[in-house]
Design a protein around this motif. Structure first.
Motif, short mmCIF file in Angstrom:
data_model
loop_
_atom_site.label_atom_id
_atom_site.label_comp_id
_atom_site.label_asym_id
_atom_site.label_seq_id
_atom_site.Cartn_x
_atom_site.Cartn_y
_atom_site.Cartn_z
N GLY A 116 41.87 23.05 -15.07
CA GLY A 116 42.02 21.78 -14.36
C GLY A 116 42.56 20.70 -15.26
O GLY A 116 42.40 20.75 -16.48
N VAL A 117 43.24 19.73 -14.63
CA VAL A 117 43.76 18.57 -15.36
C VAL A 117 43.36 17.33 -14.58
O VAL A 117 43.55 17.28 -13.36
N ASP A 118 42.82 16.34 -15.27
CA ASP A 118 42.57 15.04 -14.66
C ASP A 118 43.52 14.05 -15.35
O ASP A 118 43.28 13.62 -16.47
N ALA A 119 44.60 13.74 -14.64
CA ALA A 119 45.66 12.92 -15.26
C ALA A 119 45.25 11.46 -15.36
O ALA A 119 45.92 10.69 -16.06
N ALA A 297 47.38 20.82 -11.26
CA ALA A 297 47.46 19.50 -11.91
C ALA A 297 48.26 18.50 -11.08
O ALA A 297 48.41 17.35 -11.49
N GLY A 298 48.79 18.95 -9.94
CA GLY A 298 49.54 18.03 -9.07
C GLY A 298 50.89 17.62 -9.66
O GLY A 298 51.35 16.50 -9.46
N LEU A 299 51.53 18.55 -10.37
CA LEU A 299 52.78 18.22 -11.05
C LEU A 299 54.02 18.69 -10.28
O LEU A 299 55.15 18.43 -10.71
N ILE A 317 55.64 12.53 -11.89
CA ILE A 317 54.45 12.29 -11.06
C ILE A 317 53.31 11.71 -11.89
O ILE A 317 52.68 10.74 -11.47
N HIS A 318 53.04 12.28 -13.06
CA HIS A 318 51.92 11.81 -13.88
C HIS A 318 52.41 11.32 -15.24
O HIS A 318 53.03 12.09 -16.00
N PHE A 322 53.78 15.99 -19.75
CA PHE A 322 55.15 16.49 -19.91
C PHE A 322 55.18 17.94 -19.45
O PHE A 322 54.21 18.68 -19.64
N VAL A 323 56.29 18.35 -18.84
CA VAL A 323 56.43 19.75 -18.42
C VAL A 323 57.75 20.28 -18.99
O VAL A 323 58.80 19.67 -18.80
#
Ligand SMILES: Cc1cc2nc3c(=O)[nH]c(=O)nc-3n(C[C@H](O)[C@H](O)[C@H](O)COP(=O)(O)OP(=O)(O)OC[C@H]3O[C@@H](n4cnc5c(N)ncnc54)[C@H](O)[C@@H]3O)c2cc1C
Length: 432
Positions: A116-119, A297-299, A317-318, A322-323
């Motif tokens: 999980g990721v909390d941005a 992560a909603g990316l 988005i966040h 970085f992607v």
């Protein structure tokens, strides 16, 4: 913050291929590893993209604390995995560990899965329950598969008709199936729709399987059913297939009705408007999307991939995420290991710049894709990319493709370059 000599940084960037006389990073920190001081970078994924970011952040600014999360203790590359199917290399050749990243560069490698990721809180949760805080996060998880696009296909069926599109146990299973195929049998590949990892990969794969059959099963045949109308380096592959393998490889595209809609496991048959085709070994390479954690992560956007700034690879988005690599949308850049590594270097420079309040240097991305048509017959394509109107676009006149009708001597040289490319990129990322 102690000061890194500009000369030293520019030398490091030159090795990364992004040195510039106008480069703005003048005052990054030195060898002081004691304090991260708000410079904690977490990286999800230790493949071509993630490992490159990890190494190059530490090279550009060794005082940044870098933690890379990767479940596997060793990484098996997809590049070269087709050569393995031909029997030209073994698993050890393709396998790399993280020792140099850990011991030489000081990257903290955690062999866990990020779940999980909390941005907003800027945290990453691991499957052991640990929560890591970050100042910048890099996500490079590669691809995931869209299993339900073909009726009768599923994650379970992929263990019978292996895609082998992530190198590992499925690659070894596919090799075994090829070796055990009856004499004169048929190998069938169901090729993926765009966009997918490694555009020439399926066609190098059938070339390498033909290389194996030529030696061990010379009356075998290979058929490719493709949902596309054309594919990367098609004319060059076609020339090589004719010259080296005669009639062994047949390719049909969507214009022939070859889009496969259904698979029957029991009868080993695939269905399309082209025909019902049965085969002894079936390699289904499914449609693809960004790796699962990119969704969690909603990316991702509606395309199933991650929109990013085309210079820095920061998510659109966040913020501060970085992607890089296959998961991101990088304009005209193909999804390749070379692209992922090139993007990783730009992303590392962007992160070091932003953590040190310095301007981002000018960027250029590069991709090279070598394919072996036979052991001593190589072809290649090279592209150099710049951000044009918010999209990475090929620079006209930079790069190119192998010429048609080249001599066997030239093809042999390209095959040698392919092996050298593999040695140098894997050394750069994991072993130097
Ligand atoms: C058959 C084949 C041949 C190819 N040949 C070439 C070639 O010749 N040249 C070339 O340039 N490219 C080639 N490629 C493409 C290349 O393999 C990919 O483009 C490249 O691996 C992409 O790098 P990446 O970092 O995006 O993903 P990957 O290299 O796949 O790395 C992703 C990593 O993230 C990890 N991960 C995923 N989710 C999580 C999570 N939640 N937590 C922690 N870790 C996670 C995975 O374990 C994996 O190690 C080939 C591909 C195939 C299939």
């Amino acid at each position: 913050m102690q000061k890194l000599q500009r000369r030293t940084l520019v030398k490091a960037l030159a090795a990364a291929g992004i040195a510039s006389s106008t480069f703005g990073l003048q005052a990054c920190s030195s060898n002081d590893k004691s304090q991260a001081n708000g410079k904690r970078v977490v990286i999800i994924g230790g493949g071509f993209g993630g490992s490159t970011v990890a190494k190059y952040i530490k090279r550009f600014d060794s005082s940044t604390q870098v933690t890379m999360i990767e479940p596997k203790k060793t990484y098996m590359t997809c590049p070269g995995s087709n050569w393995y199917l031909a029997g030209l290399v073994d698993v050890d050749y393709l396998t790399h560990d993280y020792e140099t990243l850990k011991t030489k560069h000081g990257v903290n490698v955690l062999h866990q899965m990020a779940t999980g990721v909390d941005a907003v809180a800027k945290t990453v949760t691991l499957d052991n329950g640990e929560v890591l805080e970050y100042d910048r996060l890099v996500v490079s998880p590669g691809i995931d598969f869209i299993y339900d696009a073909i009726e009768g296909y599923s994650e379970e069926v992929a263990e019978i008709f292996p895609h082998a599109w992530k190198a590992g146990p499925q690659t070894e299973l596919l090799a075994k199936q090829i070796q055990e195929m009856p004499q004169g049998g048929r190998f069938l590949m169901v090729a993926p729709p765009n966009p997918y990892r490694c555009s020439p990969g399926p066609y190098e794969r059938v070339s390498m399987i033909a290389e194996y059959f030529k030696k061990h099963n010379p009356t075998a045949t290979i058929m490719v059913l493709d949902p596309k109308t054309k594919f990367s380096k098609q004319a060059l592959f076609g020339e090589g297939w004719r010259d080296v393998y005669g009639q062994m490889i047949e390719w049909y595209g969507s214009q022939d009705g070859a889009t496969v809609t259904k698979i029957d496991v029991a009868s080993k048959t695939v269905y399309s408007d082209f025909d019902e085709v049965s085969a002894d070994v079936i390699n289904v390479i499914p449609a693809q999307k960004a790796g699962k954690i990119a969704f969690t992560a909603g990316l991702t956007d509606d395309s199933g991939w991650c929109p990013v700034d085309q210079d820095t690879f920061e998510s659109k988005i966040h913020k501060d995420v970085f992607v890089v690599g296959d998961a991101c949308i990088a304009g005209a850049m193909p999804k390749s290991g070379h692209s992922a590594s090139s993007q990783g270097k730009m992303c590392a420079a962007a992160i070091v710049s932003s953590l040190n309040n310095l301007p981002m240097p000018p960027t250029r991305n590069v991709n090279t894709c070598y394919s072996l048509v036979a052991e001593d017959y190589g072809i290649s394509v090279v592209g150099v990319y710049e951000n044009k109107d918010g999209r990475l676009s090929g620079i006209p006149g930079a790069g190119g493709v192998s010429k048609a009708g080249a001599s066997l001597q030239e093809r042999k040289m390209e095959a040698d370059y392919a092996r050298s490319w593999y040695q140098s990129i894997t050394k750069d990322i994991w072993h130097s």
